[in-house]
Design a protein around this motif. Structure first.
Motif, PDB file in Angstrom:
ATOM      1  N   LYS A  48       3.730 -45.039 -18.845  1.00 34.07           N
ATOM      2  CA  LYS A  48       2.410 -45.296 -19.421  1.00 34.07           C
ATOM      3  C   LYS A  48       1.708 -46.413 -18.664  1.00 34.07           C
ATOM      4  CE  LYS A  48       0.188 -46.842 -23.705  1.00 34.07           C
ATOM      5  NZ  LYS A  48       0.417 -47.278 -25.109  1.00 34.07           N
ATOM      6  N   SER A  49       2.446 -47.492 -18.391  1.00 32.22           N
ATOM      7  CA  SER A  49       1.854 -48.611 -17.656  1.00 32.22           C
ATOM      8  C   SER A  49       1.452 -48.194 -16.255  1.00 32.22           C
ATOM      9  CB  SER A  49       2.847 -49.785 -17.598  1.00 32.22           C
ATOM     10  OG  SER A  49       3.126 -50.277 -18.886  1.00 32.22           O
ATOM     11  N   ALA A  50       2.315 -47.412 -15.619  1.00 28.44           N
ATOM     12  CA  ALA A  50       1.991 -46.942 -14.271  1.00 28.44           C
ATOM     13  C   ALA A  50       0.762 -46.042 -14.287  1.00 28.44           C
ATOM     14  CB  ALA A  50       3.188 -46.204 -13.676  1.00 28.44           C
ATOM     15  N   PHE A  51       0.683 -45.187 -15.312  1.00 35.13           N
ATOM     16  CA  PHE A  51      -0.484 -44.310 -15.425  1.00 35.13           C
ATOM     17  C   PHE A  51      -1.759 -45.111 -15.635  1.00 35.13           C
ATOM     18  CE2 PHE A  51      -3.415 -42.094 -18.302  1.00 35.13           C
ATOM     19  CZ  PHE A  51      -3.751 -41.007 -17.513  1.00 35.13           C
ATOM     20  N   LEU A  52      -1.708 -46.073 -16.573  1.00 35.79           N
ATOM     21  CA  LEU A  52      -2.895 -46.886 -16.838  1.00 35.79           C
ATOM     22  C   LEU A  52      -3.287 -47.701 -15.618  1.00 35.79           C
ATOM     23  CD1 LEU A  52      -2.086 -48.125 -20.452  1.00 35.79           C
ATOM     24  CD2 LEU A  52      -3.820 -46.464 -19.780  1.00 35.79           C
ATOM     25  N   ARG A  53      -2.287 -48.247 -14.947  1.00 35.87           N
ATOM     26  CA  ARG A  53      -2.594 -49.039 -13.750  1.00 35.87           C
ATOM     27  C   ARG A  53      -3.214 -48.161 -12.669  1.00 35.87           C
ATOM     28  NH1 ARG A  53       1.937 -52.995 -11.492  1.00 35.87           N
ATOM     29  NH2 ARG A  53       1.510 -53.812 -13.576  1.00 35.87           N
ATOM     30  N   ASN A  54      -2.662 -46.973 -12.490  1.00 40.90           N
ATOM     31  CA  ASN A  54      -3.193 -46.076 -11.477  1.00 40.90           C
ATOM     32  C   ASN A  54      -4.597 -45.613 -11.844  1.00 40.90           C
ATOM     33  OD1 ASN A  54      -2.784 -44.327  -9.051  1.00 40.90           O
ATOM     34  ND2 ASN A  54      -2.995 -42.696 -10.563  1.00 40.90           N
ATOM     35  N   MET A  55      -4.809 -45.288 -13.142  1.00 41.66           N
ATOM     36  CA  MET A  55      -6.139 -44.857 -13.569  1.00 41.66           C
ATOM     37  C   MET A  55      -7.153 -45.981 -13.410  1.00 41.66           C
ATOM     38  SD  MET A  55      -6.347 -41.691 -14.391  1.00 41.66           S
ATOM     39  CE  MET A  55      -5.328 -41.509 -12.918  1.00 41.66           C
ATOM     40  N   SER A  56      -6.725 -47.194 -13.745  1.00 40.65           N
ATOM     41  CA  SER A  56      -7.621 -48.340 -13.575  1.00 40.65           C
ATOM     42  C   SER A  56      -8.028 -48.491 -12.117  1.00 40.65           C
ATOM     43  CB  SER A  56      -6.926 -49.618 -14.059  1.00 40.65           C
ATOM     44  OG  SER A  56      -7.685 -50.762 -13.731  1.00 40.65           O
ATOM     45  N   HIS A  57      -7.050 -48.378 -11.229  1.00 40.55           N
ATOM     46  CA  HIS A  57      -7.335 -48.517  -9.799  1.00 40.55           C
ATOM     47  C   HIS A  57      -8.243 -47.392  -9.322  1.00 40.55           C
ATOM     48  CE1 HIS A  57      -6.569 -48.070  -5.456  1.00 40.55           C
ATOM     49  NE2 HIS A  57      -6.393 -49.376  -5.460  1.00 40.55           N
ATOM     50  N   GLU A  58      -7.944 -46.165  -9.740  1.00 42.08           N
ATOM     51  CA  GLU A  58      -8.705 -45.024  -9.257  1.00 42.08           C
ATOM     52  C   GLU A  58     -10.132 -45.002  -9.810  1.00 42.08           C
ATOM     53  OE1 GLU A  58      -7.646 -42.993  -6.834  1.00 42.08           O
ATOM     54  OE2 GLU A  58      -6.017 -44.454  -6.804  1.00 42.08           O
ATOM     55  N   ILE A  59     -10.314 -45.540 -11.024  1.00 38.63           N
ATOM     56  CA  ILE A  59     -11.667 -45.589 -11.581  1.00 38.63           C
ATOM     57  C   ILE A  59     -12.458 -46.747 -10.992  1.00 38.63           C
ATOM     58  CG2 ILE A  59     -12.991 -45.951 -13.700  1.00 38.63           C
ATOM     59  CD1 ILE A  59     -10.805 -44.454 -15.197  1.00 38.63           C
ATOM     60  N   ARG A  60     -11.808 -47.879 -10.809  1.00 40.79           N
ATOM     61  CA  ARG A  60     -12.496 -49.036 -10.254  1.00 40.79           C
ATOM     62  C   ARG A  60     -12.971 -48.787  -8.824  1.00 40.79           C
ATOM     63  NH1 ARG A  60     -11.691 -54.150 -12.616  1.00 40.79           N
ATOM     64  NH2 ARG A  60     -10.448 -54.098 -14.520  1.00 40.79           N
ATOM     65  N   THR A  61     -12.203 -48.022  -8.080  1.00 42.72           N
ATOM     66  CA  THR A  61     -12.551 -47.819  -6.668  1.00 42.72           C
ATOM     67  C   THR A  61     -13.910 -47.135  -6.506  1.00 42.72           C
ATOM     68  OG1 THR A  61     -10.209 -47.776  -6.023  1.00 42.72           O
ATOM     69  CG2 THR A  61     -11.788 -46.759  -4.520  1.00 42.72           C
ATOM     70  N   PRO A  62     -14.155 -45.963  -7.116  1.00 36.71           N
ATOM     71  CA  PRO A  62     -15.502 -45.379  -6.974  1.00 36.71           C
ATOM     72  C   PRO A  62     -16.564 -46.169  -7.741  1.00 36.71           C
ATOM     73  CG  PRO A  62     -14.185 -44.049  -8.458  1.00 36.71           C
ATOM     74  CD  PRO A  62     -13.257 -45.053  -7.872  1.00 36.71           C
ATOM     75  N   LEU A  63     -16.159 -46.784  -8.869  1.00 36.00           N
ATOM     76  CA  LEU A  63     -17.125 -47.549  -9.643  1.00 36.00           C
ATOM     77  C   LEU A  63     -17.624 -48.752  -8.852  1.00 36.00           C
ATOM     78  CD1 LEU A  63     -18.396 -47.299 -12.418  1.00 36.00           C
ATOM     79  CD2 LEU A  63     -16.606 -48.799 -13.317  1.00 36.00           C
ATOM     80  N   ASN A  64     -16.762 -49.292  -8.018  1.00 33.23           N
ATOM     81  CA  ASN A  64     -17.168 -50.397  -7.155  1.00 33.23           C
ATOM     82  C   ASN A  64     -18.327 -49.974  -6.259  1.00 33.23           C
ATOM     83  OD1 ASN A  64     -16.785 -53.023  -5.768  1.00 33.23           O
ATOM     84  ND2 ASN A  64     -16.114 -51.733  -4.061  1.00 33.23           N
ATOM     85  N   ALA A  65     -18.247 -48.763  -5.709  1.00 38.73           N
ATOM     86  CA  ALA A  65     -19.324 -48.272  -4.849  1.00 38.73           C
ATOM     87  C   ALA A  65     -20.590 -48.016  -5.658  1.00 38.73           C
ATOM     88  CB  ALA A  65     -18.880 -46.999  -4.139  1.00 38.73           C
ATOM     89  N   VAL A  66     -20.451 -47.403  -6.833  1.00 37.17           N
ATOM     90  CA  VAL A  66     -21.618 -47.107  -7.662  1.00 37.17           C
ATOM     91  C   VAL A  66     -22.368 -48.382  -8.014  1.00 37.17           C
ATOM     92  CG1 VAL A  66     -22.369 -46.226  -9.907  1.00 37.17           C
ATOM     93  CG2 VAL A  66     -20.639 -44.988  -8.594  1.00 37.17           C
ATOM     94  N   MET A  67     -21.639 -49.375  -8.522  1.00 41.89           N
ATOM     95  CA  MET A  67     -22.281 -50.605  -8.973  1.00 41.89           C
ATOM     96  C   MET A  67     -22.736 -51.460  -7.796  1.00 41.89           C
ATOM     97  SD  MET A  67     -19.641 -51.394 -12.115  1.00 41.89           S
ATOM     98  CE  MET A  67     -20.491 -52.865 -12.675  1.00 41.89           C
TER      99      MET A  67
END
Length: 689
Positions: free
Chosen positions: A224-243
């Motif tokens: 669960k922690s690995a999934f959340l960490r991976n999802m956080s990383h994967e969402i932050r990466t494109p969101l960084n470009a958007v923002m």
């Protein structure tokens, strides 16, 4: 009536009060004998004579009665011993039954190994755990090893032998070899008794407990922690470009119409709302899993509250841009004493005084800001829609009744609004996850998720305090009542800061010094500031930094920044942001390229790279390994001024920050990039000339 002979004398025994034979009132003679055991008297035999007043055979009768008493005593003792033995057996059987039931419930078995004779004894539960038929088990140490998973046998054997040498108990976790594909995990604890004369081991005793469920739960938590960490990383990466690119577009003043600017503002605010939701989900998951860790370090109460106010002002300007909301601060400025309320609970003494309160509080400043920002944002969202809307915040000291017993004083922080209030039936559940006082308005109009207060309350409790609210509703918008949310924290002060309080407070009012060469303290401060502005889940939508032009050159050649990122979109964004500050850039797509670039720069003697912005997760060589390699090269070259390396990553967990700093990074920034944090880092480490 019975008649019998006792020493030649007739005696009468009356068995019932209803006996028709009338007993003489007074016997003419009595003899008796005690029935005794080795430790106590068991009773007495008495014989009453109503005839033979002379007692011619008295001595003989007395001796016979004594012998009878002794025989009766022996019979009674044997009977009672037999009964006692039977009771002991039953008690032992009951105890063994309860022990067996307890072992079955707890999945714990016990064993004993006679080392001299190599004889192994297992309890029933161990046979159940190993799924072995007792009739088919050769009870020996070797037979036990054969029942263990093949990959763990050598490990267990070595651990046991080592414990015999060190004469220390061992505690190990291993797997059992069960029929079929299933695996069972057990925890085994063992101690050994030794011959007091020779020191040789005599026997070992131990327990085995089934921990398969625990291991599976731990594995689920890990996944669960690995999934959340991976999802956080994967969402932050494109969101960084958007923002990030949205910010850049909004800075192009001449190229945007009013409507397009409104569109971009909506995109930016929606991105930050999404970021806050991700942070909230990560926080509540870590708290529930017991993986949330707090830090303890000194921070300024006033300065931290000022930061929270700045964030709140920006938040107010976005969600209520069409009306005024007064944000009132009840905290003194400068070197004056903080106004506090002395609350002597139990004595009914209340009053406002000015007390020289140590401004340096020891705790987790980042999480404090997260809590306080959330309360301020809620107050701003739900304050009165009529003229005169206001939000007030402050701090007061709750002085305990008896400090002599070590009870600490508590600081009570509060945030008060004059808004719609919270209904009575909602006040008890408002701190529960996903519960909202005004669900429709929260989620649709104002973007609430129902997690902010839940996280805030749990964080306060983890920091040793409590949180509560007082609220009244009003149907008359012209006379709103509002809500006050308060929380306490232990008043843990910094002794060094207390001695230098006046000097420190004056520093807070003085203008910031010009950028200097990086020091350990400044880098630590930069790291703290960066994390609070970029990775805290406390952040409700915050305004992006105002457009910053290139800094004024102090020489001819600007510093060069090495930007390392495997994502081309984010790499271009970071380069653009650095260039807008007036600095040159060089790029690398993985850790190996970064190491090569630094090596070329240092080997040429130019030393033009003044800062490395290092991504953490990259192919070929990740950012952590690259940082360690750069630090190793610096040690080999005996560099007196190591190159500053600041992590710039979408890995936003506290463990990620710790890993970056442990690898040798001087700072830590998270994606989406916060312009103020990045600019502060650039100005701290880079210069012109």
């Amino acid at each position: 009536e019975e008649k019998g002979e006792l020493g030649g004398c007739t005696c009468h025994r009356f068995w019932s009060s209803e006996n028709s034979i009338e007993r003489p009132k007074t016997p003419c003679r009595t003899i008796s004998a005690d029935i005794v055991s080795p430790t106590k008297s068991l009773g007495q035999i008495q014989v009453f004579f109503y005839g033979d007043p002379a007692g011619e055979q008295h001595q003989q009768q007395q001796q016979l009665l004594k012998e009878l008493a002794e025989r009766l005593g022996r019979v009674l003792r044997r009977h009672w011993k037999l009964e006692e033995r039977q009771r002991s057996i039953k008690a032992l059987e009951a105890k063994e039954r309860r022990l067996s039931e307890s072992q079955t419930i707890a999945k714990i078995g016990q064993w004993e190994l006679d080392i001299v004779n190599n004889n192994l004894v297992w309890s029933d539960e161990i046979y159940n755990l190993f799924q072995i038929d007792p009739s088919k088990f050769g009870a020996s140490y070797e037979a036990f090893l054969n029942a263990v998973h093949p990959d763990d046998r050598s490990f267990i054997d070595e651990a046991y032998k080592q414990s015999l040498i060190s004469k220390e108990p061992y505690n190990i976790i291993h797997r059992l070899l069960l029929p079929g594909p299933s695996i069972r995990w057990v925890n085994e604890i063992c101690r050994t008794e030794y011959d007091p004369t020779t020191g040789e081991p005599l026997y070992s005793v131990g327990i085995v407990q089934d921990i398969t469920d625990l291991k599976e739960a731990q594995e689920m938590d890990r996944l669960k922690s690995a999934f959340l960490r991976n999802m956080s990383h994967e969402i932050r990466t494109p969101l960084n470009a958007v923002m990030g690119y949205t910010d850049l577009m909004m800075e192009e003043q001449d190229c945007l119409s009013g409507q397009n600017r409104e569109y971009l503002t909506t995109i930016r605010n929606s991105g930050e709302l999404l970021m806050n939701l991700i942070n909230d989900i990560l926080d509540i998951s870590k708290i529930e899993a017991g993986q949330f860790h707090l830090v303890s370090e000194p921070f300024s109460i006033r300065e931290t509250l000022r930061k929270c106010r700045d964030v709140a002002e920006g938040f107010r300007s976005r969600i209520h841009s069409d009306r005024e909301i007064a944000i009132i601060e009840n905290v003194a400025d400068g070197t004056s004493a903080i106004p506090v309320e002395i609350d002597e609970g139990g004595h009914g003494k209340h009053g406002k005084e000015h007390v020289m309160l140590d401004d340096c509080l020891v705790g987790d400043s980042l999480r404090f800001q997260q809590v306080f920002n959330n309360l301020l944002h809620n107050a701003i969202k739900f304050t009165s829609e009529e003229p005169g809307a206001r939000v007030e915040y402050g701090v007061k000291l709750r002085w305990q009744d008896d400090l002599s017993v070590g009870t600490p004083a508590m600081l009570e922080f509060y945030v008060k609004d004059n808004g719609v209030g919270i209904p009575k039936d909602k006040q008890k559940e408002i701190f529960q996850a996903f519960r909202q006082a005004h669900p429709g308005r929260d989620s649709h109009e104002l973007g609430g998720t129902g997690l902010g207060l839940t996280i805030s309350k749990r964080l306060v409790e983890m920091m040793g305090g409590q949180m509560w609210l007082e609220s009244e509703t009003s149907n008359d918008q012209r006379h709103p009542r509002g809500t006050t949310v308060s929380f306490t924290l232990p008043y843990k002060t910094c002794a060094v800061a207390f001695k230098n309080k006046i000097k420190q407070l004056k520093k807070l009012k003085s203008p910031a010094p010009p950028p200097t060469e990086p020091t350990e303290s400044s880098l630590s401060s930069s790291s703290q500031s960066s994390l609070s502005s970029s990775s805290s889940s406390s952040s409700s939508p915050q305004p992006s930094s105002a457009p910053i032009d290139k800094v004024q050159p102090r020489g001819e050649t600007p510093s060069r920044v090495l930007v390392v990122d495997d994502n081309l979109v984010n790499l271009k964004l970071a380069v653009r942001l650095v260039n807008k500050m007036g600095f040159q850039t060089e790029t690398a797509r993985n850790g190996q390229e970064a190491v090569d670039a630094v090596e070329r720069d240092r080997s040429s003697g130019e030393d033009q790279i003044k800062l490395v912005l290092m991504d953490k997760e990259m192919p070929v060589m990740d950012g952590l390994e690259a940082t360690r390699e750069i630090r190793r090269m610096e040690l080999e070259r005996n560099d007196h001024v190591p190159i500053p390396i600041v992590a710039l990553t979408a890995a936003a967990y506290q463990e990620d920050k710790d890993a970056c700093l442990d690898a040798g990074c001087d700072g830590y920034l998270t994606k989406p990039i916060k312009r103020d944090a990045l600019n502060e880092t650039l100005l701290e480490h880079c210069s012109f000339g």
